[in-house]
Design an enzyme around this catalytic site. Structure first.
Site, PDB file in Angstrom:
ATOM      1  N   HIS A 101       8.392  13.211   3.279  1.00 30.66           N
ATOM      2  CA  HIS A 101       9.586  13.705   2.596  1.00 30.66           C
ATOM      3  C   HIS A 101       9.273  15.059   1.952  1.00 30.66           C
ATOM      4  CE1 HIS A 101      10.677   9.329   2.662  1.00 30.66           C
ATOM      5  NE2 HIS A 101      11.818   9.875   3.025  1.00 30.66           N
TER       6      HIS A 101
ATOM      7  N   TYR B 194      18.435   4.987  10.878  1.00 29.09           N
ATOM      8  CA  TYR B 194      17.734   4.378   9.733  1.00 29.09           C
ATOM      9  C   TYR B 194      18.754   3.825   8.736  1.00 29.09           C
ATOM     10  CZ  TYR B 194      14.942   4.700   5.343  1.00 29.09           C
ATOM     11  OH  TYR B 194      14.321   4.478   4.144  1.00 29.09           O
TER      12      TYR B 194
ATOM     13  N   ARG C 130       0.828  -1.229   0.000  1.00 34.50           N
ATOM     14  CA  ARG C 130       0.000   0.000   0.000  1.00 34.50           C
ATOM     15  C   ARG C 130       0.851   1.264   0.000  1.00 34.50           C
ATOM     16  NH1 ARG C 130      -4.677  -0.403   4.407  1.00 34.50           N
ATOM     17  NH2 ARG C 130      -2.877  -0.230   5.790  1.00 34.50           N
TER      18      ARG C 130
ATOM     19  N   GLY D  43       5.733  -0.014  -2.846  1.00 33.60           N
ATOM     20  CA  GLY D  43       5.046  -1.300  -2.984  1.00 33.60           C
ATOM     21  C   GLY D  43       3.852  -1.210  -3.927  1.00 33.60           C
TER      22      GLY D  43
ATOM     23  N   GLY E 260      17.197  -0.575  -0.133  1.00 28.42           N
ATOM     24  CA  GLY E 260      17.938   0.308   0.775  1.00 28.42           C
ATOM     25  C   GLY E 260      17.581   1.734   0.445  1.00 28.42           C
TER      26      GLY E 260
ATOM     27  N   ASN F  18      15.890   9.604  -3.715  1.00 30.68           N
ATOM     28  CA  ASN F  18      14.605  10.081  -3.160  1.00 30.68           C
ATOM     29  C   ASN F  18      13.479   9.852  -4.175  1.00 30.68           C
ATOM     30  OD1 ASN F  18      16.663  11.252  -1.514  1.00 30.68           O
ATOM     31  ND2 ASN F  18      15.215  12.783  -0.803  1.00 30.68           N
TER      32      ASN F  18
ATOM     33  N   ASP G  99      18.998  20.889   7.318  1.00 27.33           N
ATOM     34  CA  ASP G  99      19.225  20.721   5.877  1.00 27.33           C
ATOM     35  C   ASP G  99      19.495  19.256   5.523  1.00 27.33           C
ATOM     36  OD1 ASP G  99      18.922  23.201   4.723  1.00 27.33           O
ATOM     37  OD2 ASP G  99      21.041  23.753   4.881  1.00 27.33           O
TER      38      ASP G  99
HETATM   39  N1  LIG Z   1      10.183   7.181  -0.125  1.00 26.97           N
HETATM   40  C1  LIG Z   1      11.432   7.397  -0.498  1.00 26.97           C
HETATM   41  O1  LIG Z   1      11.805   8.525  -0.898  1.00 26.97           O
HETATM   42  C2  LIG Z   1      12.430   6.287  -0.446  1.00 26.97           C
HETATM   43  C3  LIG Z   1      12.109   5.011  -0.017  1.00 26.97           C
HETATM   44  N2  LIG Z   1      13.065   4.024  -0.017  1.00 26.97           N
HETATM   45  C4  LIG Z   1      12.775   2.680   0.464  1.00 26.97           C
HETATM   46  O2  LIG Z   1      11.697   2.097  -0.249  1.00 26.97           O
HETATM   47  C5  LIG Z   1      10.946   1.228   0.612  1.00 26.97           C
HETATM   48  C6  LIG Z   1       9.482   1.608   0.567  1.00 26.97           C
HETATM   49  O3  LIG Z   1       9.332   2.949   1.002  1.00 26.97           O
HETATM   50  P1  LIG Z   1       7.978   3.778   0.774  1.00 26.97           P
HETATM   51  O4  LIG Z   1       7.124   3.061  -0.192  1.00 26.97           O
HETATM   52  O5  LIG Z   1       8.377   5.166   0.537  1.00 26.97           O
HETATM   53  O6  LIG Z   1       7.314   3.707   2.226  1.00 26.97           O
HETATM   54  P2  LIG Z   1       5.776   3.879   2.626  1.00 26.97           P
HETATM   55  O7  LIG Z   1       5.794   4.448   4.005  1.00 26.97           O
HETATM   56  O8  LIG Z   1       5.023   4.576   1.575  1.00 26.97           O
HETATM   57  O9  LIG Z   1       5.247   2.383   2.698  1.00 26.97           O
HETATM   58  C7  LIG Z   1       5.796   1.485   3.611  1.00 26.97           C
HETATM   59  C8  LIG Z   1       4.943   0.246   3.671  1.00 26.97           C
HETATM   60  O10 LIG Z   1       5.526  -0.597   4.672  1.00 26.97           O
HETATM   61  C9  LIG Z   1       4.487  -1.239   5.363  1.00 26.97           C
HETATM   62  N3  LIG Z   1       4.893  -1.471   6.757  1.00 26.97           N
HETATM   63  C10 LIG Z   1       5.426  -0.585   7.625  1.00 26.97           C
HETATM   64  N4  LIG Z   1       5.594  -1.167   8.831  1.00 26.97           N
HETATM   65  C11 LIG Z   1       5.154  -2.454   8.706  1.00 26.97           C
HETATM   66  C12 LIG Z   1       5.038  -3.548   9.594  1.00 26.97           C
HETATM   67  N5  LIG Z   1       5.427  -3.459  10.876  1.00 26.97           N
HETATM   68  N6  LIG Z   1       4.519  -4.691   9.114  1.00 26.97           N
HETATM   69  C13 LIG Z   1       4.101  -4.805   7.843  1.00 26.97           C
HETATM   70  N7  LIG Z   1       4.192  -3.812   6.946  1.00 26.97           N
HETATM   71  C14 LIG Z   1       4.704  -2.643   7.375  1.00 26.97           C
HETATM   72  C15 LIG Z   1       3.274  -0.313   5.339  1.00 26.97           C
HETATM   73  O11 LIG Z   1       2.136  -1.142   5.290  1.00 26.97           O
HETATM   74  P3  LIG Z   1       0.614  -0.656   5.605  1.00 26.97           P
HETATM   75  O12 LIG Z   1       0.299   0.403   4.585  1.00 26.97           O
HETATM   76  O13 LIG Z   1      -0.214  -1.856   5.431  1.00 26.97           O
HETATM   77  O14 LIG Z   1       0.640  -0.103   6.997  1.00 26.97           O
HETATM   78  C16 LIG Z   1       3.503   0.504   4.068  1.00 26.97           C
HETATM   79  O15 LIG Z   1       2.661   0.078   3.034  1.00 26.97           O
HETATM   80  C17 LIG Z   1      11.587   1.354   1.999  1.00 26.97           C
HETATM   81  O16 LIG Z   1      12.479   0.309   2.201  1.00 26.97           O
HETATM   82  C18 LIG Z   1      12.324   2.657   1.921  1.00 26.97           C
HETATM   83  O17 LIG Z   1      13.411   2.670   2.778  1.00 26.97           O
HETATM   84  C19 LIG Z   1      14.352   4.261  -0.449  1.00 26.97           C
HETATM   85  C20 LIG Z   1      14.701   5.500  -0.892  1.00 26.97           C
HETATM   86  C21 LIG Z   1      13.802   6.607  -0.914  1.00 26.97           C
HETATM   87  C1  LIG Z   2      14.902   9.359   1.171  1.00 23.66           C
HETATM   88  C2  LIG Z   2      15.663   9.903   2.340  1.00 23.66           C
HETATM   89  O1  LIG Z   2      14.874  10.871   3.023  1.00 23.66           O
HETATM   90  C3  LIG Z   2      15.425  11.429   4.203  1.00 23.66           C
HETATM   91  O2  LIG Z   2      16.464  12.306   3.874  1.00 23.66           O
HETATM   92  P1  LIG Z   2      16.269  13.690   3.146  1.00 23.66           P
HETATM   93  O3  LIG Z   2      16.524  13.541   1.698  1.00 23.66           O
HETATM   94  O4  LIG Z   2      17.111  14.698   3.849  1.00 23.66           O
HETATM   95  O5  LIG Z   2      14.716  13.942   3.429  1.00 23.66           O
HETATM   96  P2  LIG Z   2      13.565  14.962   3.147  1.00 23.66           P
HETATM   97  O6  LIG Z   2      12.905  14.636   1.856  1.00 23.66           O
HETATM   98  O7  LIG Z   2      12.707  14.956   4.354  1.00 23.66           O
HETATM   99  O8  LIG Z   2      14.267  16.413   3.047  1.00 23.66           O
HETATM  100  C4  LIG Z   2      15.045  16.809   1.958  1.00 23.66           C
HETATM  101  C5  LIG Z   2      15.426  18.256   2.086  1.00 23.66           C
HETATM  102  O9  LIG Z   2      14.237  19.052   1.903  1.00 23.66           O
HETATM  103  C6  LIG Z   2      14.141  20.033   2.933  1.00 23.66           C
HETATM  104  N1  LIG Z   2      12.745  20.433   3.126  1.00 23.66           N
HETATM  105  C7  LIG Z   2      12.249  21.675   2.872  1.00 23.66           C
HETATM  106  N2  LIG Z   2      10.962  21.769   3.214  1.00 23.66           N
HETATM  107  C8  LIG Z   2      10.621  20.524   3.675  1.00 23.66           C
HETATM  108  C9  LIG Z   2       9.394  20.017   4.182  1.00 23.66           C
HETATM  109  O10 LIG Z   2       8.383  20.707   4.296  1.00 23.66           O
HETATM  110  N3  LIG Z   2       9.406  18.702   4.549  1.00 23.66           N
HETATM  111  C10 LIG Z   2      10.526  17.905   4.437  1.00 23.66           C
HETATM  112  N4  LIG Z   2      10.434  16.608   4.809  1.00 23.66           N
HETATM  113  N5  LIG Z   2      11.714  18.393   3.987  1.00 23.66           N
HETATM  114  C11 LIG Z   2      11.743  19.687   3.607  1.00 23.66           C
HETATM  115  C12 LIG Z   2      14.790  19.348   4.122  1.00 23.66           C
HETATM  116  O11 LIG Z   2      15.155  20.293   5.114  1.00 23.66           O
HETATM  117  C13 LIG Z   2      15.990  18.672   3.452  1.00 23.66           C
HETATM  118  O12 LIG Z   2      17.030  19.612   3.246  1.00 23.66           O
HETATM  119  C14 LIG Z   2      16.065  10.413   5.118  1.00 23.66           C
HETATM  120  O13 LIG Z   2      15.764  10.794   6.442  1.00 23.66           O
HETATM  121  C15 LIG Z   2      15.788   9.056   4.719  1.00 23.66           C
HETATM  122  O14 LIG Z   2      14.432   8.733   4.945  1.00 23.66           O
HETATM  123  C16 LIG Z   2      16.077   8.828   3.290  1.00 23.66           C
HETATM  124  O15 LIG Z   2      16.663   7.855   2.909  1.00 23.66           O
END
Ligand SMILES: NC(=O)C1=CN([C@@H]2O[C@H](COP(=O)(O)OP(=O)(O)OC[C@H]3O[C@@H](n4cnc5c(N)ncnc54)[C@H](OP(=O)(O)O)[C@@H]3O)[C@@H](O)[C@H]2O)C=CC1
Ligand SMILES: C[C@H]1O[C@H](OP(=O)(O)OP(=O)(O)OC[C@H]2O[C@@H](n3cnc4c(=O)[nH]c(N)nc43)[C@H](O)[C@@H]2O)[C@@H](O)[C@@H](O)C1=O
Length: 313
Positions: free
Chosen positions: A180, A137, A13, A17, A107, A166, A270
């Site tokens: 994010h 993390y 979800r 995923g 990762g 990201n 930052d």
């Molecule tokens: N978002 C990003 O910018 C980035 C993400 N990633 C990686 O990609 C992967 C997915 O991230 P993303 O899709 O953004 O994350 P989301 O938060 O959007 O989704 C995470 C999912 O993990 C499930 N989950 C969390 N905790 C549990 C648990 N205890 N048991 C079962 N399921 C669980 C949730 O399920 P449910 O909805 O059912 O609660 C949810 O659907 C992660 O490994 C993340 O580190 C890597 C780089 C950047």
């Molecule tokens: C994917 C990556 O994501 C995380 O790292 P990050 O890239 O630093 O995450 P971010 O997206 O939250 O921020 C990016 C930049 O943006 C700026 N920024 C401005 N205004 C807002 C704002 O309103 N919200 C957020 N969240 N950031 C803001 C913020 O200050 C920063 O300079 C890891 O913890 C870890 O989870 C990981 O692996």
């Protein structure tokens, strides 16, 4: 993967995923398994083992994790390290015990040292200090990589580790405390427009640079790598270009149609100054991202309007 192979999408979800699920369905895969966290809490080892034993899974896309933006990571470090270590350890070990054919672990680029040379090559892993705001993390993610590599060496498994930059897209987290930057700025700038606010708050100085990959591109890369990548070494997925947070905010302003002032709140962190990934390795295998940033932002913003704003009315 055969079209009939049994495939488990952990975290179906979420942002990543759900994109993997859409891509598998679009490609004709039919034997897909998924559970919400309420149905199966992956932090509970016995439940995870029971699930894998009963389902006889062939392939695992490991997109379940405790995920959040810079401030959430900074404020809840214990939750981030504990939940991620539990979830990934349980899934990787249960996959091994139940004879899963292949697993893809996700990762993140935060595994690289804060001040590593740019672009980030895969070989920079464990060559320097991590960024403080997300170190717990990142340590969990590094443990996941090492666990996959160790199981491969000791048990002959086929577990691959993929490092996306990201991400953004449908089913992103739009909660302003835990999201994010991309979804946060879409929502803040949309709300500033609707409320006719003259200013919108951006965290930090606006100077850090980030690279943004659409989740649909990542999903395509994940299927490609599941079908074509066997190495024990990690592999980056990105677009190969980055922009400053200020430029990102200006791009979102254009998409939303808001010309108020950007107010930089420098009491917020930052984070790492830059984390552009080197995509040479995946490019040499024949894969590249297709979704151009502004077009991707437009479609993700449209999704936000249809699923959050429309629903809230
Ligand atoms: N978002 C990003 O910018 C980035 C993400 N990633 C990686 O990609 C992967 C997915 O991230 P993303 O899709 O953004 O994350 P989301 O938060 O959007 O989704 C995470 C999912 O993990 C499930 N989950 C969390 N905790 C549990 C648990 N205890 N048991 C079962 N399921 C669980 C949730 O399920 P449910 O909805 O059912 O609660 C949810 O659907 C992660 O490994 C993340 O580190 C890597 C780089 C950047
Ligand atoms: C994917 C990556 O994501 C995380 O790292 P990050 O890239 O630093 O995450 P971010 O997206 O939250 O921020 C990016 C930049 O943006 C700026 N920024 C401005 N205004 C807002 C704002 O309103 N919200 C957020 N969240 N950031 C803001 C913020 O200050 C920063 O300079 C890891 O913890 C870890 O989870 C990981 O692996």
């Amino acid at each position: 993967m055969d079209l009939g192979a049994k495939i488990y999408i952990a975290g179906h979800r979420g942002l990543v995923g759900s994109a993997i699920l859409r891509e598998l369905q679009a490609k004709g895969y039919t034997n897909l398994v998924y559970r919400t966290s309420a149905e199966l809490d992956l932090r509970k080892f016995d439940d995870v083992v029971k699930f894998f034993t009963a389902e006889k899974i062939d392939y695992v896309f490991m997109a379940a994790a405790k995920v959040g933006g810079i401030v959430a990571n900074n404020e809840y470090p214990a939750d981030f390290i504990r939940d991620n270590l539990l979830i990934q350890t349980n899934v990787i070990d249960a996959a091994y015990k139940s004879g899963v054919t292949k697993l893809l672990f996700l990762g993140s680029t935060c595994i690289y040292p804060k001040l590593a040379p740019q672009p980030l090559k895969e070989e920079y892993l464990l060559t320097g200090e991590l960024e403080a705001t997300n170190e717990p993390y990142a340590i969990a993610k590094i443990a996941g990589i090492k666990m996959c590599q160790s199981y491969n060496r000791q048990y002959g498994t086929r577990y691959i580790s993929v490092m996306p930059t990201n991400l953004y897209g449908p089913n992103d987290n739009f909660d302003l405390e835990s999201s994010h930057v991309m979804p946060a700025l879409m929502r803040k700038i949309y709300e500033a427009k609707v409320n006719q606010s003259p200013q919108v708050e951006i965290w930090g100085t606006g100077t850090p640079k980030r690279e943004f990959l659409h989740a649909d591109d990542l999903a395509k890369a994940c299927l490609f790598l599941m079908n074509n990548y066997e190495s024990n070494d990690i592999i980056n997925v990105g677009v190969g270009e980055d922009i400053s947070i200020k430029e990102l905010a200006e791009t979102i302003q254009r998409v939303v149609g808001y010309d108020g002032e950007l107010l930089f709140n420098t009491t917020k962190p930052d984070g790492t100054p830059r984390k552009l990934v080197d995509v040479t390795k995946i490019s040499n295998l024949g894969w590249k991202a297709e979704i151009e940033l502004e077009a991707g932002i437009r479609s993700a913003y449209q999704w936000f309007i249809e699923h959050h704003v429309a629903v809230a009315k």
